[in-house]
Structures are given as structure tokens and as C-alpha cells.
Write an enzyme that holds these catalytic residues in place. Structure first.
Site, short mmCIF file in Angstrom:
data_model
loop_
_atom_site.label_atom_id
_atom_site.label_comp_id
_atom_site.label_asym_id
_atom_site.label_seq_id
_atom_site.Cartn_x
_atom_site.Cartn_y
_atom_site.Cartn_z
N LYS A 78 0.10 12.56 -6.52
CA LYS A 78 -1.09 11.56 -5.84
C LYS A 78 -1.46 12.38 -4.91
CE LYS A 78 -2.52 9.06 -3.28
NZ LYS A 78 -2.24 7.83 -3.53
N ASN A 90 -4.32 10.99 -1.57
CA ASN A 90 -5.29 9.55 -0.86
C ASN A 90 -6.37 9.93 -1.65
OD1 ASN A 90 -6.79 8.06 0.68
ND2 ASN A 90 -4.54 6.62 0.67
N SER A 91 -7.27 9.00 -2.10
CA SER A 91 -8.34 8.68 -2.79
C SER A 91 -9.20 9.05 -1.82
CB SER A 91 -8.70 7.23 -3.34
OG SER A 91 -7.96 7.15 -4.54
N ASP A 123 0.44 4.32 -6.99
CA ASP A 123 0.21 5.41 -7.83
C ASP A 123 -0.48 5.56 -8.79
OD1 ASP A 123 0.27 5.86 -4.79
OD2 ASP A 123 2.54 6.79 -4.81
N HIS A 181 -12.43 1.64 -7.46
CA HIS A 181 -12.37 2.33 -6.59
C HIS A 181 -13.69 3.37 -5.58
CE1 HIS A 181 -10.34 3.00 -2.95
NE2 HIS A 181 -9.68 3.65 -3.28
N SER A 191 0.51 -1.49 -0.11
CA SER A 191 0.12 0.06 -0.02
C SER A 191 0.93 1.60 -0.40
CB SER A 191 -1.04 0.21 1.09
OG SER A 191 -1.48 1.26 1.74
N GLY A 192 0.02 2.24 -1.14
CA GLY A 192 1.14 3.61 -0.93
C GLY A 192 0.87 4.49 0.56
N LEU A 193 -0.13 4.15 0.49
CA LEU A 193 -0.82 4.67 2.10
C LEU A 193 0.54 4.28 3.05
CD1 LEU A 193 -2.30 6.23 3.71
CD2 LEU A 193 -4.21 4.73 4.00
N ASP A 216 1.37 -0.87 -5.09
CA ASP A 216 0.47 0.33 -5.54
C ASP A 216 1.62 1.72 -5.77
OD1 ASP A 216 -1.12 2.81 -4.70
OD2 ASP A 216 -1.71 2.64 -2.96
N ASP A 258 0.98 10.74 2.30
CA ASP A 258 1.02 9.66 0.65
C ASP A 258 0.65 10.63 -0.70
OD1 ASP A 258 -0.20 7.86 -1.11
OD2 ASP A 258 -2.01 7.15 0.22
N GLU A 309 -3.71 4.25 -10.76
CA GLU A 309 -4.62 5.43 -10.76
C GLU A 309 -4.87 6.43 -11.68
OE1 GLU A 309 -3.58 5.11 -6.78
OE2 GLU A 309 -3.67 7.56 -6.57
N ARG A 352 -6.49 1.35 -11.81
CA ARG A 352 -7.53 1.77 -11.49
C ARG A 352 -8.41 3.14 -11.70
NH1 ARG A 352 -4.90 3.04 -4.93
NH2 ARG A 352 -6.86 4.82 -4.71
C1 SPV Z 1 -3.26 2.69 -0.79
O1 SPV Z 1 -3.58 1.49 0.35
O2 SPV Z 1 -2.60 3.38 -0.33
C2 SPV Z 1 -4.56 2.83 -1.69
C3 SPV Z 1 -5.92 2.55 -1.04
O3 SPV Z 1 -4.18 3.13 -2.61
S1 SPV Z 1 -6.46 3.70 -0.78
O4 SPV Z 1 -5.86 4.77 0.89
O5 SPV Z 1 -7.87 3.04 -0.39
O6 SPV Z 1 -7.29 5.20 -1.97
MG MG Z 2 -2.49 3.99 -2.68
#
Ligand code: SPV
Ligand code: MG
Length: 558
Positions: free
Chosen positions: A131, A133-134, A98, A200, A57-59, A96, A69, A125, A169
Site C-alpha cells: 500500500k 499512504n492515502s 492496510d 476517506h 494506525s498503520g502510519l 488499520d 507506511d 482499504e 475503507r
Molecule cells: C493511518 O492512520 O494509517 C491511516 C489513516 O490509514 S491515513 O493515514 O489518514 O490514511
Molecule cells: Mg493507514
């Protein structure tokens, strides 16, 4: 549609690469799951639990690195983390990626590198670099669809593992752009070669995702991240035909909770006692790190000989040192900033000696160096060296060095001791007369007791080991001068067989009430019984500490 890389391995019978395994998870008819990890340790825990794959996971990786992130960690810093995760595990990692760290060209380079490092796939994505975070804010701008499709194509054209997967994504729902935009983009990305799409959504329900599943013609598999709609029964995803669900950040969140609770409690209680039963043991960490494998490898690759242990006799006060030993035994006297015993153990360790056991007696609480084992001779005032050695009998096993606790010597003396063949070996200083000269007229030391050795051959300065093995014929302070071949340094070694002989003789002497005897008596008894004791001749390069003047010598010696 580009299909050249898809299903590339389905006709092969050779074992699947990690990329092959991820591809199989994506294309299998079952709903599969991958779990978040953010470093080597959490990746191991994911594999250990039984997951078939890892979501890098990027986060989580950025949070674990202490940054946001927002692409604050560079892609090569992420690559470093991934390498540790990949090395630590055998299950596939979906990264991930990004927004791909730039344009199509940056994507090409990232994909090539990931293939080199054994990463199974990347998810990118359709947003802009850097980026966001979503789950932050509303209406995030999307990438141009065709530009993003080109990025996917560039990635597919760059992968060096045919089974490497690129997951596209869709951020259309996140940006509030609706189902049609999501579907249009999904088709464009599949057309460009994406191996799967990730739909997503940040709604608290799975409505958007379910609507997408109903309209999607299953052209490529669908991946979801149910972080926000966590209450939706997993079976709903299965029934809807979702291919892969990502549990996206839960190891990081669990770790934060645990670390905060632990840290706060230790701060509050100023003690570790309360927390200890609630946290992982240190040996469990060793096990996660795979220490067993290292032990086995040591067995395969290191020379068979076990590292020798050592027993150090340090029970006596050292009366002649007066005030200096008022509160500590002589082995703990400071010699240029460190206790004598620390210098002695350092020298032994330098020669590969491990597992050092120190026999304590006088002011025993003062002997508290790290990395040593201690045994106590609480009757030190009434016993001698044999009595002390009896307390450490369990440590006289295998290859074992036995040393007085008040000596300093160059480490090559230990090397010589190790190299000399024999089940019991003593180090004898052939230049004992030089020591007599040094101490001549030493009025402060009228009763200087020296452990002289009589040997089968005299010492010669040009003595070569190969010339002939030398054996001990007697040891003690009273050997007639014409028989003295040298002086025992206070260092000896036994093999497994020698240890057995020594232990039996210690038992015999203790049974005879000889606990006051010194080690020279012990060796002399063995010699008298016909036990062969080998001599390792050395020429000086050692000293013992008996009185204050020796401490000045010791400072020069270091
Ligand atoms: C992550 O885990 O970094 C993601 C998923 O990209 S989310 O945080 O849900 O966008
Ligand atoms: Mg991410």
C-alpha cells in the site's frame, strides 16, 4: 447480504468482549470517537484519557518502528505491536489492516490471528499491496471491486469472535474516482458482509464525506478520518449521521514534537536541569506501567517475609593498610577490579538482602556505589562501632543484617544467618583455630584483634541445626582461651523485635558516653541483661581485610 455475524451479541446479557464493545460503538446511534495509538504505552494513554476505543494506525505503527507506511513492517511485526497494545488495555482496538497483506487468503489468516489476540476489528482499504499512504500522490490504483469484496467475505468467514468487525475503507475519493464509484463500492462491500464502511477523503473540507453521507442509505455505519478536514466542526459529522470518527495520528505527531524539543534542548544545554520540570516524572512512568498491581501481587504470591535490609559499618580508614587507604576508606579498596564493599553488597543481594545502608566516615565521598543508601558518621574519629550504628538507627528495622564493611564471605553464610531462629543472631566461625594457624608468625600483624565468642554449646564439625539451639554467652577479644567456641565473623541479624532491643541498647550506650564501644561490647551487654542471642555456627569461608597481606588472601578467596 451476509448478516449472520452482525448483531450477534445483541440478545446476550453476558459482558461484551472487546469486539462486542467496538461493534456497539459502530452500531450505536451516537457519533463515537477512537484515538490513535502505536504501541502499548500510547494505547494505555488513550484508555487513561477516557476514549472508548483505539485506532491502531498503520502510519503511526510503521513510523514508530522507524519504517515507511508501505508495508515495510510485515503483518506479523504489526501483530506483535498489537499484542502489546491489546494486553495493555481493556478498550477495543480497531486495526488499520492496510490492504489486508495480500489476497483473500492472507486476509483470512490475519483475521484469525487478530481474533486470537483479542483485537476487536480490522479496517482494510481497497487499494493494492504494497500500500501507499492515502495522503501521498494522486490517482493511486484501486483494487478490483469484486476481488476486494471476496477479501471481505473471506475475512468474515474466518473470524472466530462473532462480534469481530470488518470495516471496508473506500479509497475512491483518494484516487480521484468520485462519489458514484465510492457508493457502488460501499454497496458491494456491505453486500459482502462489511460491518461498516470508512469513507476517506484528503480534501481540506468535509465536502466529499458530506456528499457521501447524503447519498448513502445507511445500510451499514460510516466511519471517517478527518485528518485533512480537521477544521470542520465535529457537530457537522454528528448531524450527518457519521457513526465513528478516527483521530488518526495525533499521538504520534505529538510525541515527535515533544521528543524533538526535548532532545534538542538536552543537546544544546548539555544538562538535564532545564528540561526536568517539563517532562513526565519517572514515577509517573512506573504508574503507567502498573507497578502498584505488581506490589499487590507480590503481597498475594510471595512468601510473607519482607526482604531483609542491611546496615554496613564502613566508617573507618583501616590505618594498617597504609598508602592503600590514603584517599579512600578500606571498604573501597580494590579487590580484583571491584571495591571490597561492592563485593560485599553483591553477596548480600545474592541472598535476597535489599535496602542496604552504609555508614560512611573517613573519605566518605569515595563511597558512592549505585543502589546503596548512605548515612554519615562525621565523628568517626572520635567514636567506634556503636557510634556508627547509632547513625544508622533508623535503618535497623524489621529483618536487618548488620555487617562490618571489611569482610568477605560466601553467600551461604548469609543463608545460614537467615535460617537460624532468634531475634538477634550472630554468625560464629567454629574453626577459629584454623585462622590462628594461618596467621601464625604473622609479624606484620602483632595486634590482631579478634572478636571471640563464648557459646552455650561448642562447635562440632557434624553439628546439625536441629541438635540444639546455641546461644552466645560472651563476646570480645579477651575471652579466656578455654571458653572460646569460635570467632564472630562480623555478621549479625535482628528481627523486628531484635531491632527494637538493639536500638534501645544503642541509645543507652550513647547516653552513657559509650559511643567508642565495639559491637562485641554491645552484644555482651545484652547477654549480661539476659537477652538471648542465637549463634549460627559456620566453618570458615570468610575473611576480613586488616592489612596488605589480607588483600592477597582476598584475591585467592574470590
Ligand atoms: C493511518 O492512520 O494509517 C491511516 C489513516 O490509514 S491515513 O493515514 O489518514 O490514511
Ligand atoms: Mg493507514
Amino acid at each position: 447480504m451476509i448478516t449472520s455475524n452482525r448483531d450477534a451479541r445483541t440478545t446476550h446479557s453476558e459482558p461484551l468482549t472487546k469486539a462486542g464493545k467496538l461493534r456497539q460503538m459502530l452500531t450505536s446511534p451516537d457519533l463515537e470517537f477512537i484515538m490513535e495509538a502505536h504501541n502499548g504505552l500510547s494505547a494505555k494513554i488513550v484508555e487513561e484519557a477516557g476514549f472508548k476505543g483505539i485506532w491502531a494506525s498503520g502510519l503511526s505503527m510503521s513510523a514508530a518502528l522507524g519504517v515507511r507506511d508501505n508495508n515495510e513492517a510485515s503483518w506479523t511485526q504489526v501483530l506483535e505491536v498489537l499484542e502489546f497494545m491489546s494486553d495493555a488495555t481493556s478498550i477495543p482496538i480497531l486495526v488499520d489492516g492496510d490492504t489486508g497483506w495480500g489476497n483473500f487468503n492472507n486476509m483470512r489468516r490475519a483475521v484469525t490471528k487478530f481474533c486470537q489476540r483479542g483485537i476487536a476489528g480490522i479496517c482494510i482499504e481497497d487499494k493494492l499491496f504494497p500500500k501507499t499512504n492515502s495522503f501521498i500522490g494522486e490517482g493511486q490504483p484501486l483494487a478490483d471491486m469484486n476481488e476486494f469484496a471476496g477479501k471481505i467475505k473471506a475475512g468474515k468467514d474466518s473470524q472466530t469472535d462473532p462480534d469481530f468487525s470488518i470495516v471496508a475503507r473506500l479509497e475512491a475519493f483518494i484516487a480521484g474516482r468520485g462519489l458514484n464509484e465510492a457508493l457502488d463500492r460501499a454497496h458491494a462491500y456491505a453486500e459482502a458482509g462489511a460491518d461498516a464502511v470508512l469513507c476517506h477523503s484528503k480534501l481540506a473540507t468535509a465536502d466529499e464525506v458530506m456528499e457521501f453521507m447524503r447519498q448513502w442509505d445507511n445500510r451499514v455505519p460510516v466511519v471517517i478520518v478527518p485528518t485533512k478536514y480537521y477544521a470542520t466542526p465535529t457537530d457537522d459529522f454528528r448531524k450527518a449521521g457519521v457513526s465513528l470518527a478516527i483521530w488518526a495520528n495525533h499521538n504520534l505527531r505529538a510525541a515527535i514534537t515533544a521528543m524533538r524539543e526535548t532532545t534538542a534542548r538536552i543537546l544544546r544545554e548539555e544538562s538535564l536541569a532545564g528540561i526536568e520540570p517539563h517532562i513526565t516524572t519517572v514515577s509517573e512512568i512506573f504508574s503507567l506501567q502498573g507497578n502498584d498491581e505488581l506490589r499487590q501481587a507480590e503481597g498475594r504470591y510471595l512468601p510473607a517475609r519482607k526482604a531483609p535490609g542491611a546496615v554496613i559499618l564502613a566508617a573507618s580508614r583501616g590505618q594498617a593498610l597504609g598508602e592503600l587507604t590514603a584517599d579512600r576508606p578500606k571498604c573501597m579498596i580494590d579487590v580484583r577490579g571491584r571495591p571490597l564493599l561492592a563485593r560485599l553488597t553483591d553477596t548480600l543481594k545474592q541472598s535476597g538482602v535489599r535496602d542496604i545502608t552504609v555508614v560512611r566516615g573517613y573519605a566518605k565521598q569515595m563511597i558512592n556505589l549505585p543502589g546503596i543508601r548512605t548515612v554519615d558518621n562525621d565523628f568517626y574519629e572520635k567514636t567506634g562501632e556503636v557510634g556508627s550504628l547509632a547513625c544508622a538507627k533508623d535503618a535497623i528495622q524489621d529483618d536487618c543484617v548488620i555487617a562490618y564493611g571489611d569482610i568477605l564471605f560466601r553467600h551461604h553464610l548469609v543463608d545460614k544467618l537467615m535460617e537460624t531462629a532468634g531475634d538477634i543472631v550472630v554468625v560464629v566461625d567454629g574453626q577459629w583455630q584454623a585462622r590462628s594457624e594461618e596467621h601464625q608468625g604473622d609479624a606484620a600483624q602483632p595486634d590482631w584483634v579478634r572478636d571471640f565468642a563464648a557459646c552455650s554449646l561448642p562447635f562440632a564439625a557434624d553439628f546439625m541445626d536441629e541438635d540444639a539451639p546455641v546461644t552466645l554467652t560472651a563476646m570480645g577479644p579477651d575471652i579466656a582461651e578455654h571458653r572460646i567456641a569460635g570467632e564472630w565473623v562480623g555478621l549479625a541479624r535482628v528481627t523486628e523485635k531484635g531491632a527494637e532491643i538493639l536500638r534501645a541498647e544503642i541509645d543507652a550506650m550513647m547516653a552513657e558516653g559509650q559511643s567508642k564501644a565495639g559491637l562485641p561490647d554491645l552484644f555482651s551487654r545484652l547477654v549480661a541483661k539476659g537477652v538471648e542471642i542465637s549463634v549460627a555456627y559456620v566453618a570458615g569461608q570468610w575473611m576480613d581485610i586488616d592489612q596488605a597481606a589480607d588483600l592477597n588472601q582476598a584475591k585467592l578467596f574470590l
